[in-house]
Design a protein around this motif. Structure first.
Motif, PDB file in Angstrom:
ATOM      1  N   ALA A  25      -5.858   2.100  -3.897  1.00 45.56           N
ATOM      2  CA  ALA A  25      -4.900   1.668  -2.889  1.00 45.56           C
ATOM      3  C   ALA A  25      -3.548   2.319  -3.148  1.00 45.56           C
ATOM      4  O   ALA A  25      -3.000   2.249  -4.249  1.00 45.56           O
ATOM      5  N   THR A  26      -3.019   2.951  -2.110  1.00 41.49           N
ATOM      6  CA  THR A  26      -1.729   3.608  -2.241  1.00 41.49           C
ATOM      7  C   THR A  26      -0.825   3.164  -1.108  1.00 41.49           C
ATOM      8  O   THR A  26      -1.276   2.993   0.034  1.00 41.49           O
ATOM      9  N   GLY A  36       2.799  -4.341  -8.533  1.00 41.10           N
ATOM     10  CA  GLY A  36       3.515  -3.337  -7.773  1.00 41.10           C
ATOM     11  C   GLY A  36       3.302  -3.542  -6.282  1.00 41.10           C
ATOM     12  O   GLY A  36       2.567  -4.437  -5.837  1.00 41.10           O
ATOM     13  N   ARG A  37       3.925  -2.673  -5.487  1.00 38.66           N
ATOM     14  CA  ARG A  37       3.876  -2.829  -4.042  1.00 38.66           C
ATOM     15  C   ARG A  37       2.454  -2.721  -3.509  1.00 38.66           C
ATOM     16  O   ARG A  37       2.021  -3.533  -2.688  1.00 38.66           O
ATOM     17  N   ALA A  38       1.688  -1.731  -3.963  1.00 40.41           N
ATOM     18  CA  ALA A  38       0.312  -1.585  -3.488  1.00 40.41           C
ATOM     19  C   ALA A  38      -0.540  -2.783  -3.900  1.00 40.41           C
ATOM     20  O   ALA A  38      -1.313  -3.321  -3.102  1.00 40.41           O
ATOM     21  N   GLU A  39      -0.399  -3.212  -5.150  1.00 44.44           N
ATOM     22  CA  GLU A  39      -1.198  -4.345  -5.624  1.00 44.44           C
ATOM     23  C   GLU A  39      -0.854  -5.620  -4.869  1.00 44.44           C
ATOM     24  O   GLU A  39      -1.749  -6.401  -4.499  1.00 44.44           O
ATOM     25  N   THR A  40       0.423  -5.845  -4.626  1.00 40.52           N
ATOM     26  CA  THR A  40       0.834  -7.035  -3.883  1.00 40.52           C
ATOM     27  C   THR A  40       0.203  -7.054  -2.496  1.00 40.52           C
ATOM     28  O   THR A  40      -0.269  -8.086  -2.022  1.00 40.52           O
ATOM     29  N   THR A  41       0.172  -5.906  -1.846  1.00 43.47           N
ATOM     30  CA  THR A  41      -0.424  -5.807  -0.514  1.00 43.47           C
ATOM     31  C   THR A  41      -1.929  -6.050  -0.563  1.00 43.47           C
ATOM     32  O   THR A  41      -2.489  -6.797   0.249  1.00 43.47           O
ATOM     33  N   VAL A  96      -7.068   4.724  -0.065  1.00 37.95           N
ATOM     34  CA  VAL A  96      -6.811   3.846   1.076  1.00 37.95           C
ATOM     35  C   VAL A  96      -5.311   3.624   1.244  1.00 37.95           C
ATOM     36  O   VAL A  96      -4.652   3.080   0.353  1.00 37.95           O
ATOM     37  N   GLY A  97      -4.777   4.033   2.373  1.00 34.80           N
ATOM     38  CA  GLY A  97      -3.376   3.761   2.663  1.00 34.80           C
ATOM     39  C   GLY A  97      -3.203   2.315   3.077  1.00 34.80           C
ATOM     40  O   GLY A  97      -3.879   1.830   3.985  1.00 34.80           O
ATOM     41  N   VAL A  98      -2.293   1.600   2.393  1.00 31.35           N
ATOM     42  CA  VAL A  98      -2.116   0.167   2.668  1.00 31.35           C
ATOM     43  C   VAL A  98      -0.762  -0.134   3.303  1.00 31.35           C
ATOM     44  O   VAL A  98      -0.349  -1.292   3.367  1.00 31.35           O
TER      45      VAL A  98
END
Length: 245
Positions: A103-104, A46-51, A5-7
Motif C-alpha cells: 500500500a502506497t 504511517g499515512r498508508a498504514e492508517t488508511t 496499491v494506491g490508497v
C-alpha cells in the motif's frame, strides 16, 4: 503476485473499489514505515498504514522499513532498506503467500516507493507477476477540495517535486498552465518568493495533511511550518470562461 496499491492521500474513503477489493483479498499487505522507527512497536502508523487499517485486519498487515527521510540520493542506507524490503516480500511469497499487496499513498506510479520495491523483487524472482492499481493523488484531492480545476482546454499541467530545486518550478510558473509542487517543506519560503515574483501567489492553494487530523487547506502562508508531504497548487491564469480552449 505483487500488487502496488494506491490508497490516496489520507482519507480511507478515497480508495477505489478495485483497491479496496485487492487489499481485502491479499494474503499479506505490506506498508512502509521509517526505518529508524521500525524496531519500536509503539511507533504510530504511517499515512498508508492508517488508511489501510480501515479496510484490512491488523493480522494481515506487515511493516516494511524504508529510509523515507533520507535526502542524500541513492545512499547506502537507502539501498539497504530497498534490499531488505524486497527480501521480505520474496520471503512471504516463498512461504506460500499467493497474493501480496504493497500500500502506497497516492498512486504507485507517482513518486512512490513501490517502484524501488518492485525492481528488487523482480531481480530476486523474475517470474513474479507485478502490477499496480492507480490511486487518487494529493493534487486531485486538493483540487477537488479547493474547487480549482487542474487543467482546462489547451492548458498543460506540470507536477514537480520541490526537492528538484527552484529553477524547474520557476520555469513552469512562467508558462501558461497549472503547476503543482510536492514536498515543499524546507523550500517553502523560496517557493513563496517565486510565486510573489511571478504574481501567482494570490491564486495559489496549499494543502497540508490531506485527509488526516490537522488537515489544512487554504491560501499560501509565507510563514507556514509544512510537513514533508505538502501540496502546492498554482492554477493556470484564467481571465474568462473557456479562455484557454
Amino acid at each position: 503476485m505483487l500488487t502496488g496499491v494506491g490508497v490516496g492521500p489520507g482519507d480511507p474513503e478515497l480508495l477505489t473499489l478495485k483497491a479496496a477489493r485487492l487489499l481485502a483479498e491479499a494474503d499479506l499487505v505490506f506498508v512502509p514505515v521509517l526505518d529508524r522507527h521500525a524496531a519500536d512497536p509503539d511507533t504510530p502508523a504511517g499515512r498508508a498504514e492508517t488508511t489501510v487499517r480501515a479496510h484490512v485486519p491488523a493480522d494481515r498487515l506487515r511493516r516494511l522499513p524504508f529510509a523515507l527521510d533520507d535526502r542524500g540520493g541513492v545512499t547506502a542506507r537507502r539501498e539497504r532498506a530497498w534490499d531488505a524490503a524486497a527480501a521480505a516480500v520474496v520471503a512471504a511469497l516463498d512461504s506460500g503467500a499467493r497474493s501480496v499487496a504493497f500500500a502506497t499513498i497516492g498512486d504507485p506510479n507517482v513518486y512512490s516507493t513501490f517502484g524501488y520495491l518492485a525492481d528488487g523483487v523482480r531481480a530476486r524472482r523474475p517470474g513474479v507477476e507485478v502490477r499496480t492499481v492507480p490511486g487518487i493523488t494529493a493534487m486531485q484531492d486538493l483540487a477537488a477540495r479547493a474547487g480549482v480545476p487542474l487543467c482546462e482546454g489547451r492548458e498543460p499541467l506540470t507536477l514537480l517535486p520541490a526537492t528538484a530545486g527552484l529553477t524547474p518550478v520557476a520555469d513552469a510558473l512562467a508558462g501558461p498552465g497549472t503547476v503543482v509542487v510536492y514536498k515543499g517543506w524546507r523550500r517553502h519560503p523560496d517557493l513563496v518568493d517565486e510565486l510573489r515574483r511571478q504574481d501567482r501567489l494570490a491564486d495559489a492553494v496549499l494543502g497540508r495533511a490531506l485527509g488526516l487530523p490537522g488537515e489544512r487547506i487554504g491560501p499560501v502562508d509565507a510563514a507556514a511550518d509544512l510537513p514533508y508531504l505538502s501540496t502546492l497548487l498554482v492554477p493556470a491564469r484564467r481571465d474568462r470562461r473557456g479562455g484557454n480552449l
